[in-house]
Every structure is written in structure tokens, then in C-alpha cells.
Design an enzyme around this catalytic site. Structure first.
Site, short mmCIF file in Angstrom:
data_model
loop_
_atom_site.label_atom_id
_atom_site.label_comp_id
_atom_site.label_asym_id
_atom_site.label_seq_id
_atom_site.Cartn_x
_atom_site.Cartn_y
_atom_site.Cartn_z
N HIS A 1 -2.93 5.76 2.53
CA HIS A 1 -2.34 5.45 3.84
C HIS A 1 -0.95 6.09 3.92
O HIS A 1 -0.24 6.16 2.92
CB HIS A 1 -2.24 3.93 4.03
CG HIS A 1 -1.88 3.54 5.42
ND1 HIS A 1 -0.59 3.57 5.88
CD2 HIS A 1 -2.66 3.15 6.47
CE1 HIS A 1 -0.58 3.20 7.16
NE2 HIS A 1 -1.82 2.94 7.54
N GLU B 1 1.78 5.05 4.92
CA GLU B 1 2.90 4.19 4.46
C GLU B 1 2.99 4.20 2.93
O GLU B 1 4.07 4.11 2.36
CB GLU B 1 2.72 2.77 5.03
CG GLU B 1 3.05 2.75 6.51
CD GLU B 1 2.30 1.70 7.32
OE1 GLU B 1 1.72 0.77 6.74
OE2 GLU B 1 2.29 1.83 8.56
N GLU C 1 -5.02 9.96 10.64
CA GLU C 1 -3.95 9.13 11.19
C GLU C 1 -2.67 9.94 11.31
O GLU C 1 -1.90 10.05 10.33
CB GLU C 1 -3.70 7.93 10.28
CG GLU C 1 -4.88 7.02 10.12
CD GLU C 1 -4.44 5.60 9.83
OE1 GLU C 1 -4.79 4.72 10.61
OE2 GLU C 1 -3.72 5.37 8.84
N GLY D 1 -4.15 -0.83 13.06
CA GLY D 1 -3.10 -1.64 12.44
C GLY D 1 -2.71 -2.79 13.36
O GLY D 1 -3.35 -3.84 13.38
N GLY D 2 -1.67 -2.58 14.16
CA GLY D 2 -1.11 -3.64 15.01
C GLY D 2 -2.14 -4.41 15.81
O GLY D 2 -2.10 -5.65 15.86
C1 PEP Z 1 -2.62 1.89 10.46
O1 PEP Z 1 -1.91 1.10 9.88
O2 PEP Z 1 -3.49 2.51 9.85
C2 PEP Z 1 -2.42 2.09 11.90
C3 PEP Z 1 -3.12 3.00 12.50
O3 PEP Z 1 -1.47 1.30 12.52
P1 PEP Z 1 -1.26 1.12 14.11
O4 PEP Z 1 -2.63 0.89 14.72
O5 PEP Z 1 -0.38 -0.07 14.24
O6 PEP Z 1 -0.65 2.38 14.61
#
Ligand code: PEP
Length: 266
Positions: free
Chosen positions: A106, A108, A178, A245-246
Site C-alpha cells: 500500500h 502508505e 491506486e 479506504g475512507g
Molecule cells: C486506500 O486506502 O487504499 C484508499 C484508496 O483510501 P481512500 O479510499 O480513502 O482514498
């Protein structure tokens, strides 16, 4: 011809919720219960749904979803099976807790914890050896996109991440595209941008493996996916689902996303 048809049919839409470092055990149970209740009539022939809570809530969330078609995933893993690796969790432990999926690489993890492509590769191999499906994340930063380096960056992440993975094994992975600039920012890739980039990834898989393999691998889009934009995104031919994510942190939005995705016929 027959082989291609079978492989293409295998590209079932996959929606995964990455809860990141949110939710206590009690909150996680409540969220998982709510999602399960809302998706009670989900057609699992049509869609695969995965919840990825923090490590502390894996076992409890598993208890909640064990009698449903919803599956459990973890957010990271270490590649060794066991040993003196303080703070780490192995595939064996995740499997024991009920995990069928692991998010690997990921952005992050790459950004804050020094995860490099070589680590992604080791984690990927460990997951495959343990028969857990890896969801491998790739994506470019804003400056890389603006510098026209998107394909170069993704190419390196994929080539180095998949190094030494056989054709048989690569069919078992899910890729999540992503774009880093779209994660948690509210700024989503335009459907055409997601399609163009995911088509590039599929073409690269074709070069690295072959056409049948490339057509069979699922590629999710992730980055500020929400109720207002999921439909157009997953209607794109090379977008096979979403990593969320959110919007996975509330029952209404996550279940709503799954219901929308479930109705999309390609
Ligand atoms: C994620 O954490 O993989 C992500 C896509 O977060 P968000 O949907 O919040 O952008």
C-alpha cells in the site's frame, strides 16, 4: 479460445475495504455486523467483498462474517513464517485468524515505512506460499504523474514486485491501481485516467506473461472511491473493482458501494 473464455469469466468484481488504523474492536464488530446485515442478499456469484480491519480486530471480525460470503483480509504482513521479528505478523498467523487476502505494498507502507519493491516481492511470495490472495498496490505520486512518469513508475513497481512469480501464481493475485494523489484526498482519478492506466498495466502483464493471463488478472482501482463516483469507474473495461479506504468506514457507504458494483454488468 475456450481457455480465454474461462479465464475472462473468472474476473469477478472485487470490492475491498481498507479500514487502515481506524476502529477499536467494538467499533469493528459493529461495522462488520452492519455490512453483513446490509449485504445479506448479496449475489456472491457476481461480486467478492473483503473487509480489512486492523490486526487487533481480525479475529472478532472473522467471527462476525464467518457465516456469510464476506471475506477477511489483512493490511500488511511480514514474509518470514516466524521468529524474532518484534512487532511483525506472518502469513501463518493471518491465516490462523481467518484471512483470505492481504494488502501488500500500500502506498502508505511505501511512503511512511520504507516499503520497497523488493519487500513487496518477498511478501507476495510469502502470501502465495500460504495460499492467501495478495492485493498488490501500485501507483504514482502527483509529481510522477505531472512529470509524465506514471507508466515508468508503475512498470518498475510491477516488474520488480512480480519478479520470479510464475504464470500459475500470478493468476492468484489481485492488483490495485491506486494513484497516490487520489488516496484520502477526495481527488479521484477520472474514469478515463483509471481506464488508460489499468489498460497499461494489463498490457504489461501480457508482455510479462501472456494474453490469457493478462485478461484473467483482476485490477482494482483505489483512491477516493465513493458512492458518487464508483459506477463510472467500475464500468470501465479494465477496472475490476475497488479498494476503498475512507468510504469503507461506514456501513451505509461501504454497503452502498457494493450494491452499486453488484449491479454492473460488463
Ligand atoms: C486506500 O486506502 O487504499 C484508499 C484508496 O483510501 P481512500 O479510499 O480513502 O482514498
Amino acid at each position: 479460445m475456450f481457455v480465454s473464455y474461462v479465464l475472462i469469466k473468472m474476473r469477478k468484481t472485487i470490492i475491498a475495504g481498507n479500514w487502515k488504523m481506524y476502529k477499536t474492536i467494538t467499533e469493528a464488530i459493529e461495522l462488520a455486523n452492519g455490512v453483513k446485515r446490509e449485504l445479506f442478499q448479496m449475489d456472491s456469484q457476481n461480486i467478492e467483498v473483503v473487509l480489512c480491519p486492523p490486526f487487533t480486530a481480525l479475529a472478532e471480525v472473522y467471527e462476525v462474517i464467518a457465516d456469510s460470503d464476506i471475506q477477511l483480509g489483512a493490511q500488511d504482513v511480514y514474509w518470514q513464517e516466524e521468529g524474532a521479528f518484534t512487532g511483525e505478523i506472518s502469513c501463518k498467523m493471518l491465516k490462523d485468524a481467518g484471512c483470505k487476502f492481504i494488502i501488500i505494498g500500500h502506498s502508505e507502507r511505501r511512503q511512511f515505512f520504507g516499503e520497497i519493491n523488493a519487500f513487496v516481492n518477498k511478501k507476495l511470495k510469502a502470501a502465495l506460499n500460504s495460499e492467501i490472495t495478495p492485493i498488490v498496490c501500485v501507483g504514482e505520486t502527483l509529481s510522477e504523474r505531472e512529470g509524465n512518469r506514471t507508466f515508468e513508475v508503475l512498470g518498475n513497481q510491477i516488474k520488480e514486485g512480480l519478479d520470479g512469480i510464475t504464470e500459475e501464481d500470478v493468476l492468484k493475485i489481485v492488483i490495485a491501481y491506486e494513484p497516490v494523489w487520489a488516496i484520502g484526498t477526495g481527488r479521484t482519478a477520472k474514469p478515463i485516467q483509471a481506464q488508460e492506466t489499468q489498460k497499461y498495466i494489463r498490457n504489461l502483464l501480457k508482455e510479462l506473461y501472456n494474453n490469457d493471463v493478462a485478461e484473467a488478472i483482476r485490477i482494482q482501482y483505489g483512491g477516493s472511491v465513493k458512492l458518487e463516483n464508483i459506477l463510472e469507474l467500475i464500468q470501465q473495461p479494465d477496472v475490476d473493482g475497488a479498494l476503498v479506504g475512507g468510504a469503507s468506514l461506514s456501513i451505509e457507504s461501504f454497503a452502498g458501494l457494493v450494491k452499486i458494483a453488484c449491479g454492473v454488468k460488463k
